[in-house]
Design a protein around this motif. Structure first.
Motif, mmCIF file in Angstrom:
data_model
loop_
_atom_site.group_PDB
_atom_site.id
_atom_site.type_symbol
_atom_site.label_atom_id
_atom_site.label_comp_id
_atom_site.label_asym_id
_atom_site.label_seq_id
_atom_site.Cartn_x
_atom_site.Cartn_y
_atom_site.Cartn_z
ATOM 1 N N ASP A 32 3.702 -5.013 12.812
ATOM 2 C CA ASP A 32 4.047 -6.433 12.720
ATOM 3 C C ASP A 32 5.376 -6.674 13.425
ATOM 4 O O ASP A 32 6.327 -5.891 13.275
ATOM 5 N N PHE A 75 8.623 -6.785 11.290
ATOM 6 C CA PHE A 75 8.834 -5.701 10.325
ATOM 7 C C PHE A 75 9.462 -4.499 11.040
ATOM 8 O O PHE A 75 8.763 -3.740 11.704
ATOM 9 N N PRO A 118 -0.821 -1.219 14.512
ATOM 10 C CA PRO A 118 -0.211 0.102 14.675
ATOM 11 C C PRO A 118 -0.714 0.954 15.839
ATOM 12 O O PRO A 118 -0.087 1.946 16.195
ATOM 13 N N SER A 161 5.160 8.553 12.279
ATOM 14 C CA SER A 161 4.522 9.051 11.066
ATOM 15 C C SER A 161 5.120 8.320 9.878
ATOM 16 O O SER A 161 6.220 7.752 9.961
HETATM 17 N N1 SAH Z 1 6.721 -2.877 13.242
HETATM 18 C C1 SAH Z 1 6.185 -1.624 12.726
HETATM 19 C C2 SAH Z 1 7.307 -0.690 12.264
HETATM 20 C C3 SAH Z 1 8.126 -0.155 13.421
HETATM 21 S S1 SAH Z 1 9.357 0.991 12.893
HETATM 22 C C4 SAH Z 1 5.193 -1.923 11.616
HETATM 23 O O1 SAH Z 1 4.987 -3.094 11.287
HETATM 24 O O2 SAH Z 1 4.609 -0.985 11.087
HETATM 25 C C5 SAH Z 1 8.641 2.502 13.495
HETATM 26 C C6 SAH Z 1 7.982 3.283 12.353
HETATM 27 O O3 SAH Z 1 6.748 2.668 12.008
HETATM 28 C C7 SAH Z 1 7.626 4.704 12.729
HETATM 29 O O4 SAH Z 1 8.714 5.603 12.561
HETATM 30 C C8 SAH Z 1 6.509 5.020 11.745
HETATM 31 O O5 SAH Z 1 7.039 5.319 10.464
HETATM 32 C C9 SAH Z 1 5.812 3.668 11.637
HETATM 33 N N2 SAH Z 1 4.654 3.570 12.577
HETATM 34 C C10 SAH Z 1 4.475 2.610 13.506
HETATM 35 N N3 SAH Z 1 3.297 2.798 14.138
HETATM 36 C C11 SAH Z 1 2.729 3.906 13.586
HETATM 37 C C12 SAH Z 1 1.517 4.597 13.800
HETATM 38 N N4 SAH Z 1 0.647 4.204 14.737
HETATM 39 N N5 SAH Z 1 1.253 5.691 13.033
HETATM 40 C C13 SAH Z 1 2.109 6.099 12.075
HETATM 41 N N6 SAH Z 1 3.294 5.483 11.847
HETATM 42 C C14 SAH Z 1 3.598 4.395 12.575
#
Ligand code: SAH
Length: 244
Positions: free
Chosen positions: A104, A107, A12, A226
């Motif tokens: 991921d 995802f 993330p 978020s």
């Molecule tokens: N592939 C990512 C999801 C991407 S969709 C995963 O596996 O988590 C994008 C969403 O993921 C954002 O709107 C938020 O809800 C979440 N997200 C991704 N990175 C984030 C981070 N560093 N902090 C908080 N939310 C995050």
């Protein structure tokens, strides 16, 4: 490894959450595609690029895949089409291609959209698993997301907060991503329903903010990066670590 496309998960935001396997693929890749967003003021934001820079990925290997929040679906598809064509061109030249993603790669990711196109073209694809943001949120808040037979639901987004009632009836833990879509309604819902929650934004970056206190959300502007994890009352509060 040449002529192959790797969907590489970066985690993330914290560069230390990139797996060793991802690091090995990045080191050998000839071309690295990374996702970024274009803000209303035309600025480009990319967590993925920040992580790649931290790990010293050479600039000449990097190519952006840029999406603006305001883009209509067809324009977003066009960006994916163009990226896919560019990847096919790389493959014809015998290059090893990595497509990196936040969290991921399988995802709710950019890679998922490209994967559809690559499967149709019988491209050789491998995916490297990584830490999704909601898992990192639980860890940052020191809260176990599930215990014993708890059921967990992950919602990619939510049009109306009132839908949460029915989900919280069925699941002990409900995760909502892309939270900026609900905006102010979130605070009102939490105030009325008094649910235990973990709110997290910009996880793993210097802007990380994680809270379990309603007061912190009262006038907070909810950014795209978020998410919230809600717990229903069947998940005993003794399972949760006390607030600091
Ligand atoms: N592939 C990512 C999801 C991407 S969709 C995963 O596996 O988590 C994008 C969403 O993921 C954002 O709107 C938020 O809800 C979440 N997200 C991704 N990175 C984030 C981070 N560093 N902090 C908080 N939310 C995050």
């Amino acid at each position: 490894m040449n002529g192959k496309v790797y969907g590489v998960s970066l985690g993330p935001g914290d560069p230390d959450l990139v797996t060793l396997k991802a690091m090995k693929v990045l080191a050998r890749a000839d071309r690295i595609y990374y996702p970024g967003t274009i803000t209303k003021s035309g600025e480009v934001n990319s967590f993925a690029l920040e992580i790649l820079h931290t790990h010293g990925a050479p600039q000449e290997k990097l190519k952006s895949v840029l999406i603006a929040m305001s883009m209509p679906r067809e324009e977003v598809d066009k960006v994916y089409d163009n990226t896919f064509e560019s990847i096919m061109h790389d493959l014809e030249n015998g290059l090893c291609v990595a497509v990196v993603c936040i969290g991921d790669a399988g995802f709710y990711s950019t890679f998922g959209h490209l994967h559809e196109r690559m499967e149709n073209a019988s491209v050789d694809v491998e995916m490297i698993a990584g830490v999704p943001a909601f898992i990192a949120a639980g860890a940052s808040a020191h809260v176990p997301l599930a215990l014993r037979s708890d059921k967990v639901l992950v919602l990619p987004d939510l049009e109306n907060v009132s839908e949460l009632d029915k989900y919280l009836d069925l699941y002990e833990t409900v995760v909502v991503m892309k939270l900026s879509m609900i905006g102010k309604g979130l605070y009102a819902y939490l105030e009325k329903n008094e649910k235990d929650f973990v709110y997290a934004e910009y996880l793993g970056t210097p802007r990380e903010f994680v809270s379990r206190s309603l007061e912190d959300l009262r006038s907070r502007r909810i950014p795209y990066f978020s998410l919230i994890i809600l717990f229903n009352e069947n998940q005993s509060p003794v399972n949760l670590c006390p607030e600091k």
